[in-house]
Structures are given as C-alpha cells and as structure tokens.
Design a protein around this motif. Structure first.
Motif, PDB file in Angstrom:
ATOM      1  N   PHE A 374       0.820  -1.211   0.000  1.00 31.22           N
ATOM      2  CA  PHE A 374       0.000   0.000   0.000  1.00 31.22           C
ATOM      3  C   PHE A 374       0.854   1.261   0.000  1.00 31.22           C
ATOM      4  O   PHE A 374       0.551   2.229  -0.698  1.00 31.22           O
ATOM      5  CB  PHE A 374      -0.948  -0.003   1.207  1.00 31.22           C
ATOM      6  CG  PHE A 374      -2.072  -0.991   1.090  1.00 31.22           C
ATOM      7  CD1 PHE A 374      -2.987  -0.897   0.052  1.00 31.22           C
ATOM      8  CD2 PHE A 374      -2.216  -2.022   2.007  1.00 31.22           C
ATOM      9  CE1 PHE A 374      -4.029  -1.811  -0.073  1.00 31.22           C
ATOM     10  CE2 PHE A 374      -3.245  -2.938   1.898  1.00 31.22           C
ATOM     11  CZ  PHE A 374      -4.157  -2.839   0.850  1.00 31.22           C
ATOM     12  N   ALA A 375       1.936   1.259   0.784  1.00 36.65           N
ATOM     13  CA  ALA A 375       2.794   2.448   0.867  1.00 36.65           C
ATOM     14  C   ALA A 375       3.451   2.742  -0.486  1.00 36.65           C
ATOM     15  O   ALA A 375       3.485   3.899  -0.940  1.00 36.65           O
ATOM     16  CB  ALA A 375       3.862   2.245   1.948  1.00 36.65           C
ATOM     17  N   ILE A 394      -5.195   0.751   5.862  1.00 38.61           N
ATOM     18  CA  ILE A 394      -4.012   1.361   6.507  1.00 38.61           C
ATOM     19  C   ILE A 394      -3.551   0.383   7.580  1.00 38.61           C
ATOM     20  O   ILE A 394      -4.219   0.201   8.598  1.00 38.61           O
ATOM     21  CB  ILE A 394      -4.358   2.739   7.113  1.00 38.61           C
ATOM     22  CG1 ILE A 394      -4.690   3.724   5.995  1.00 38.61           C
ATOM     23  CG2 ILE A 394      -3.201   3.255   7.952  1.00 38.61           C
ATOM     24  CD1 ILE A 394      -5.111   5.108   6.464  1.00 38.61           C
ATOM     25  N   ARG A 395      -2.403  -0.258   7.344  1.00 37.28           N
ATOM     26  CA  ARG A 395      -1.928  -1.320   8.242  1.00 37.28           C
ATOM     27  C   ARG A 395      -0.742  -0.885   9.085  1.00 37.28           C
ATOM     28  O   ARG A 395      -0.412  -1.519  10.084  1.00 37.28           O
ATOM     29  CB  ARG A 395      -1.510  -2.547   7.425  1.00 37.28           C
ATOM     30  CG  ARG A 395      -2.658  -3.205   6.679  1.00 37.28           C
ATOM     31  CD  ARG A 395      -2.152  -4.324   5.796  1.00 37.28           C
ATOM     32  NE  ARG A 395      -3.227  -4.964   5.064  1.00 37.28           N
ATOM     33  CZ  ARG A 395      -3.060  -5.815   4.066  1.00 37.28           C
ATOM     34  NH1 ARG A 395      -1.829  -6.129   3.670  1.00 37.28           N
ATOM     35  NH2 ARG A 395      -4.090  -6.366   3.455  1.00 37.28           N
ATOM     36  N   ASP A 396      -0.009   0.155   8.650  1.00 33.52           N
ATOM     37  CA  ASP A 396       1.221   0.509   9.356  1.00 33.52           C
ATOM     38  C   ASP A 396       1.444   2.021   9.314  1.00 33.52           C
ATOM     39  O   ASP A 396       0.739   2.756   8.623  1.00 33.52           O
ATOM     40  CB  ASP A 396       2.419  -0.224   8.729  1.00 33.52           C
ATOM     41  CG  ASP A 396       2.467  -0.050   7.211  1.00 33.52           C
ATOM     42  OD1 ASP A 396       2.257   1.084   6.744  1.00 33.52           O
ATOM     43  OD2 ASP A 396       2.690  -1.047   6.492  1.00 33.52           O
ATOM     44  N   GLU A 401       1.144   7.618   7.300  1.00 34.64           N
ATOM     45  CA  GLU A 401       1.838   8.900   7.151  1.00 34.64           C
ATOM     46  C   GLU A 401       1.669   9.461   5.740  1.00 34.64           C
ATOM     47  O   GLU A 401       1.340  10.643   5.563  1.00 34.64           O
ATOM     48  CB  GLU A 401       3.326   8.707   7.470  1.00 34.64           C
ATOM     49  CG  GLU A 401       4.116  10.009   7.472  1.00 34.64           C
ATOM     50  CD  GLU A 401       5.599   9.765   7.737  1.00 34.64           C
ATOM     51  OE1 GLU A 401       6.194  10.606   8.432  1.00 34.64           O
ATOM     52  OE2 GLU A 401       6.142   8.757   7.245  1.00 34.64           O
ATOM     53  N   ILE A 402       1.864   8.597   4.719  1.00 32.30           N
ATOM     54  CA  ILE A 402       1.744   9.068   3.330  1.00 32.30           C
ATOM     55  C   ILE A 402       0.297   9.443   3.021  1.00 32.30           C
ATOM     56  O   ILE A 402       0.023  10.453   2.355  1.00 32.30           O
ATOM     57  CB  ILE A 402       2.228   7.978   2.334  1.00 32.30           C
ATOM     58  CG1 ILE A 402       3.668   7.554   2.652  1.00 32.30           C
ATOM     59  CG2 ILE A 402       2.172   8.492   0.902  1.00 32.30           C
ATOM     60  CD1 ILE A 402       4.103   6.286   1.943  1.00 32.30           C
ATOM     61  N   ALA A 403      -0.654   8.642   3.541  1.00 32.19           N
ATOM     62  CA  ALA A 403      -2.079   8.913   3.287  1.00 32.19           C
ATOM     63  C   ALA A 403      -2.479  10.254   3.890  1.00 32.19           C
ATOM     64  O   ALA A 403      -3.194  11.046   3.256  1.00 32.19           O
ATOM     65  CB  ALA A 403      -2.931   7.799   3.887  1.00 32.19           C
TER      66      ALA A 403
END
Length: 565
Positions: A374-375, A394-396, A401-403
C-alpha cells in the motif's frame, strides 16, 4: 425497452436527470434500462412493474410468490428463456401464460409461439424477478443428484490410502480430472450461487470432511463428502484456480472464473491453507451483478447519509471506514467511488485484492512478494496527478503517514482500518505513531459498520413489541412506543430461517472541532465516544435498535452483532 424511458418521462414518473443517470449506469454495466432505473433509485421495482402492466394492459405478477411446475418450465428451453427474458408460469388448454419484462416485444412472443406450439398470453414481471426465476427453476432442473454423484465417486475414485505427503502427483491429477469429482466441484459452486452464499468452506479433519456455506453471515453445513476425497477435491479446486497442486505445505491464493448462463460470470476468490489433516480451502463469491452501488439502499439513516456524502464531496481530507472482515466496507467504499466517478476526476485505488472492476477507475492489485504494498502504491499515485485516492487498508505507520500527507495536500483519501468502533479509530492512528495535530488536520469523518440479517420479506409478520429486551438494548421510551416489530415465521424463500439478505448498521462520526480539541488534549477513546454521542452520533447498537423498531431485523440479531454502549 427502448421506449420505456420516454413513457416514464411522459407520465412524469421520473425526471430527465434520473433517466440520464440510469442510462449512464446502463452503459457502464451493460444492464437493461429497467434494471438501471431500479438500481439508481429512480423508481421502485414494484412501481415499474405496475406501470408496465397498466401501460400494456396485461396483468402484473410477482414471480417470488409462484411455485412453477417443472413440466411447465420444460416447455420453454433455457436458451430461449435467457434470450427473451421470459419465464413460463402456467398452462391452460392451448394457451401458455408467460411472464415477460417487456410486453411490447412481439418478436419474443412470436418466437415462443413457434417453439412451444401454444398460444402465448403475456403477463408482466420485473426484470430482476425474471432473472431470479430463471436462476432458480432452470438451474434447479440442472442440479445434480448428489447421492448418485457420491455413489459414483465411491465406486470410481481411489486416491491414496498412504500418508498425505506420499500421494503420487500423477494420481492427484488423474483423480482431480475424474468425471465424478468434476461433477461434485461444479455442483458445489453452482449450489453456492443458487443459495446466495458469500463463502464456501471446504474443511478436512482427521476422521471427517465437511463443506459449509456462509449465507447471510452465518455458516451452515452443506455436505460431508468421504474423507478419502479430500486430496482429489482440493486438487480439482486448485487446478480450477490455476494453483500449484504439488505444493501442499504453503498457503496459496488464486481465482476461479465461472460462466453461469449466457450473460452472467461469477468470480471465486480462492484461499488455500495447509492444516493438520490436509488443505482447508475457502472460496469467496464475488458477484458483480449483486454489487449494490446505490448509497440510499445500503442501510444509512437519512442524517447519517447526509454526513457521509458531505465528507466524500469535500475536495480534500480523509474519510475512514472501519469494521471486521465481511462487514461491507468494500461495498460502502465502491458506492462512494461510484458516486464520485466523473470525467473530471482522476481516481486511483490500491486494493488487496481487487474484488470488482469499476469502469473509469484506475485499480491496482497489491503484490507484497515483489514489494508492491500500500505504501509503495500510494507513493506512485502521488506522481500520477490524482484527485481521489482509495487505499484498501491502513496497516502501518508508513502507509498512514503518506495517506495523511496526501489528504493535507489537496487530495481526497478514502481508506479502511480494523477497529471495533468509530472513536477507537482515532486512537488506533495515534498508536501507529501519527502525530495528533496531523490526525485533527486531515480526518473528515470516521464510520464504523456491521452487516445484520434482514427479516425475510416473504414471510414477515407483525409481532408484539419486546419492551423489556429493547430496554436492555438501550431503546428510548419513544422508540418503544412507536416500534413496528416484525418476525420471520420461515418459508421456502428463506429456507425456514426467517431471514433473507442483509442490511448494514452504521456508526457515522463527523470529526468536528470539539472532537479535535479532545484529541489534541490526549483524551481516551471513551471520552471521544461520549462527546461524539452528545453531538448526535448514533452508535452501532443505537442503529440496530432503530432497525428493530422499523421491522427490518430482530432483537436476537442486534444482540448477536453489536456490543453494548
């Protein structure tokens, strides 16, 4: 049905805007205009059928209320029924009564007269009702005699009496391609489609082997094949999903595409897990035809829908949907994307896996094994000039942070998290390491949801209001006084369970200034929840109580699915 839109407009039953929206939906999905009008909420299914009945001067029928004789069904071949969208209902002397979605279709009636040799009397039924009847009656006639198949298997199939890891690969391939095993697999998949299952569980144990279907969120045992079949059956399903049948020690994931009839295709997402006594296989059924993209039909209360729409129509910020696996998060997000999907916006999604293909949206499948997570996808999206971004989960901290940075720099970000309710989603982000000021600056709305079984519409009956039970669930005196409680007595449609289909319960929490202030002060989830309720948020339990009072579901269902406040 080319004149249908004109006729409805002429009688001012729908507006030009509703017709245009339905035509766009029809072009996207390849569906008929009548179906698209119903799906987009322009006209209820019953009203459309009554309109056609009045327009063409023929009776209207509800096919769900009929139990059509097999001899009558046999008079019209399946390919003819599919081609003309018709179902034979009854026979009276030299006349055959046929339900049709478009009574003006003279070509279909002439063709039926030629094929059957009967005079055709048309009655009108909804397109959806005809599709369900074709599925029910024609596939029922094609259903296999399971006992006969099992007997054939007992006689013909022999796969290894030795230990699991000593079974010869050639034997496995031969057994998997054996006709009875193929028949059993086909029966399994078709039966799941007919019964409206969302998942199939194929489970090996030391001395037993069972198959269970999840229907309306509850698992039911469907059959118990012989234990010696487990290698052949799992190999057959793995071959269909293009997986490695020689690998029996590691988990595998695949997909099966199955054509049902002439114009329907089903996807099965396949997950194989090595267990102590063999491979457990779970198949998730993905039916694009049943994907409900009309937000007004998902289960939102009017005020909740207004809050949710206001958040997704914001030019930037983050909207989070939370709930366990199988709670309808994907459907809610796809409905939001469908609402936002216009020519002027660039929409990108990162999903694991991509469950349904949405025209006009750039969907990316995650591949962790090659570093596409995802990142990584999110970083790439930000170089693709996006307007709207959807992240599967959103897992981590890195993804979060990027989202959040994307939400702060002029993008609308939709995503999911796994938490129990809406307020605890905020504390989950903080626990991941996101700074409180970033959370308060980016998050627009958080929504928790669950799916709950709906009382069967075919056999529901009014019942006495269970005042004590509703009190325990937290119902107000006003809700109890105005309650219209119902119960399902059990019928053929719902297989005696009293429930048919599911509806969502929502907990919608707009992230307003008072809540942001609490977060900046380091408040706990309990305090955030209390303030959200004071601001008018309805919890999952409160939404469930409202559904009981509306006669949609039962006290038992709400107690089973939701936790106390």
């Amino acid at each position: 049905m080319s004149r249908l839109g004109e006729l409805l407009l002429r009688d001012q039953i729908i507006s030009p805007e509703q017709l245009q929206r339905a035509q766009e939906e029809s072009r996207k999905s390849g569906d008929r205009l009548g179906n698209s009008l119903i799906k987009t909420g322009a006209i209820p299914e019953e009203d459309l059928t009554q309109f056609l009945s009045k327009q063409y001067g023929v009776p209207a029928v509800n096919l769900a209320e009929f139990d059509i004789d097999a001899e009558v069904i046999a008079l019209v071949p399946k390919d003819v029924a599919l081609r003309h969208r018709v179902v034979p209902v009854n026979r009276a002397g030299s006349s055959l009564i046929v339900a049709i979605a478009d009574p003006s279709n003279i070509l279909a009636i002439d063709d039926l007269k030629f094929v059957t040799g009967y005079n055709i009397e048309a009655v009108v039924a909804s397109d959806v009702g005809i599709s369900e009847a074709i599925e029910r009656y024609y596939n029922r006639r094609e259903e296999l005699d399971l006992t006969k198949v099992m007997n054939e298997i007992q006689d013909e199939v022999e796969v290894g009496t030795t230990a699991e890891d000593q079974i010869n690969l050639t034997d496995l391939e031969r057994a998997a391609d054996d006709a009875p095993v193929v028949k059993l697999c086909n029966h399994l998949l078709l039966s799941a489609i007919q019964k409206g299952a969302s998942d199939i569980h194929v489970e090996p144990y030391e001395k037993s082997y069972r198959v269970r279907f999840r229907v309306d969120g509850v698992l039911h045992e469907e059959m118990s094949p012989p234990v010696k079949l487990k290698a052949a059956l799992s190999s057959r399903l793995k071959i269909m999903a293009h997986l490695d049948i020689a690998e029996r020690r590691l988990p595998q994931d695949g997909r099966i595409k199955l054509k049902v009839g002439q114009d329907k295709e089903m996807d099965f997402r396949v997950s194989v897990l090595p267990t102590l006594f063999g491979e457990k296989i779970v198949l998730r059924l993905l039916d694009k035809g049943n994907l409900q993209l009309d937000m007004t039909k998902l289960g939102f209360e009017p005020d909740q829908l207004a809050d949710f729409k206001s958040a997704i129509e914001s030019p930037y910020g983050m909207v989070l949907v939370t709930g366990p696996t199988g709670s309808g998060k994907t459907t809610t997000l796809y409905s939001a994307l469908s609402e936002l999907n216009t020519l002027s916006d660039n929409i990108c999604t990162a999903e694991d896996p991509v469950e349904y293909n949405l025209p006009g949206i750039n969907q990316v499948q995650m591949h962790e094994d090659i570093g596409l997570n995802f990142a990584a996808a999110l970083r790439s999206f930000l170089r693709q000039d996006p307007d709207i971004i959807m992240i599967g989960e959103i897992r981590d901290f890195e993804t979060a942070e990027i989202a959040i940075k994307a939400a702060l720099t002029g993008h609308l970000v939709l995503s999911t998290l796994h938490t129990n309710d809406a307020p605890s989603t905020i504390t989950r982000l903080l626990n991941m390491g996101v700074e409180p000021f970033l959370v308060t600056a980016s998050v627009q709305l958080v929504q928790a949801q669950r799916l709950i079984r709906r009382i069967c519409g075919n056999c529901k009956q009014p019942t006495e209001t269970p005042k004590d039970e509703l009190k325990v669930l937290g119902a107000t005196d006003e809700e109890i006084a105005t309650a219209n409680c119902q119960r399902g007595v059990g019928c053929q449609t719902c297989s005696g369970s009293g429930y048919k289909g599911r509806v969502a319960l929502y907990e919608v929490m707009p992230f307003r200034d008072a809540l942001k202030e609490l977060v900046l002060q380091g408040a706990a989830a309990v305090e955030i929840k209390g303030e959200a309720i004071r601001q008018g948020m309805r919890t999952l339990r409160m939404s469930g109580v409202r559904k009981i009072c509306q006669g949609v579901t039962s006290v038992d269902e709400v107690a089973r699915i939701t936790a106390g406040d």
